[in-house]
Design an enzyme around this catalytic site. Sequence first.
Site, PDB file in Angstrom:
ATOM      1  N   GLY A  86       0.757  -1.162   0.055  1.00 37.75           N
ATOM      2  CA  GLY A  86      -0.144   0.040   0.090  1.00 37.75           C
ATOM      3  C   GLY A  86       0.856   1.205  -0.035  1.00 37.75           C
ATOM      4  N   ARG A  87       0.265   2.401   0.378  1.00 32.52           N
ATOM      5  CA  ARG A  87       1.208   3.573   0.271  1.00 32.52           C
ATOM      6  C   ARG A  87       1.702   3.774   1.784  1.00 32.52           C
ATOM      7  NH1 ARG A  87      -1.149   8.333   0.707  1.00 32.52           N
ATOM      8  NH2 ARG A  87      -3.349   7.573   0.823  1.00 32.52           N
ATOM      9  N   GLU A  90       5.854   4.047   2.191  1.00 30.84           N
ATOM     10  CA  GLU A  90       6.289   5.247   1.607  1.00 30.84           C
ATOM     11  C   GLU A  90       6.665   6.283   2.701  1.00 30.84           C
ATOM     12  OE1 GLU A  90       3.741   7.318  -1.050  1.00 30.84           O
ATOM     13  OE2 GLU A  90       3.659   5.728  -2.664  1.00 30.84           O
ATOM     14  N   CYS A 116       4.237  -6.369  -2.102  1.00 30.53           N
ATOM     15  CA  CYS A 116       4.145  -5.016  -3.001  1.00 30.53           C
ATOM     16  C   CYS A 116       4.939  -3.921  -2.731  1.00 30.53           C
ATOM     17  CB  CYS A 116       2.505  -4.635  -2.600  1.00 30.53           C
ATOM     18  SG  CYS A 116       1.750  -3.226  -3.773  1.00 30.53           S
ATOM     19  N   HIS A 117       4.436  -2.662  -2.075  1.00 25.27           N
ATOM     20  CA  HIS A 117       5.314  -1.724  -1.736  1.00 25.27           C
ATOM     21  C   HIS A 117       6.274  -1.952  -0.283  1.00 25.27           C
ATOM     22  CE1 HIS A 117       3.411   0.211  -4.918  1.00 25.27           C
ATOM     23  NE2 HIS A 117       4.124   1.194  -4.886  1.00 25.27           N
ATOM     24  N   TYR A 136       5.825  -5.149  -6.112  1.00 23.86           N
ATOM     25  CA  TYR A 136       5.102  -4.494  -6.964  1.00 23.86           C
ATOM     26  C   TYR A 136       5.873  -4.193  -8.209  1.00 23.86           C
ATOM     27  CZ  TYR A 136       1.470  -1.568  -9.192  1.00 23.86           C
ATOM     28  OH  TYR A 136       0.353  -1.107 -10.093  1.00 23.86           O
TER      29      TYR A 136
END
Length: 188
Positions: A86-87, A90, A116-117, A136
Amino acid sequence: MAAKILIVTGDAAESLEVLYPYQRLREEGYDVHIAAPARKKLQFVIHDFEPGFDTYTEKPGYTWPADLAFSEVDPGQYAALVIPGGRAPEYLRNDPELRKLLKAFFDTDKPVAQICHGPLLTAAIGGLSGRRVTAYPALELDMQAAGASFRDAETVVDGTLVSARAWPDHSTWMREFLTVLRAKAPVT
């Protein structure tokens, strides 16, 4: 007493990438805790693809409480780590408490599942250098910059590190992670 598994996440994590491993590992008999920057109700998101969009879209997802703040976690109490995408990764990669936790898991070669991330977090501590990973696909250059050999595959296993691209790869990702986990940290 069941072995403990830690999931590290935050707001804007992909709902399925937190809750699928959470429920799957509990189903296997592990004691699973979710840690975040603070003990609070987290707001997850749903990433999906829409016709005409060049990238994924984001919609509000489930909410879920964090059991612990990163500063409250004793990594020695946990047999393994799960890093959803997900975000959230970050901004989480900038958290010094989380980087300290991640380093403890890598320094002791405990099983780590990332998706993913999520590998942005392991990259932030230098944990991907010389490793084979997937993530990802848009992160291929980030993974290479972190010193990893990137593979566009459902799941990649490199020792105790098990990575996957995104939530459509859950079944393969968790099957491979559970194989590593059972060998290193049986339920009982």
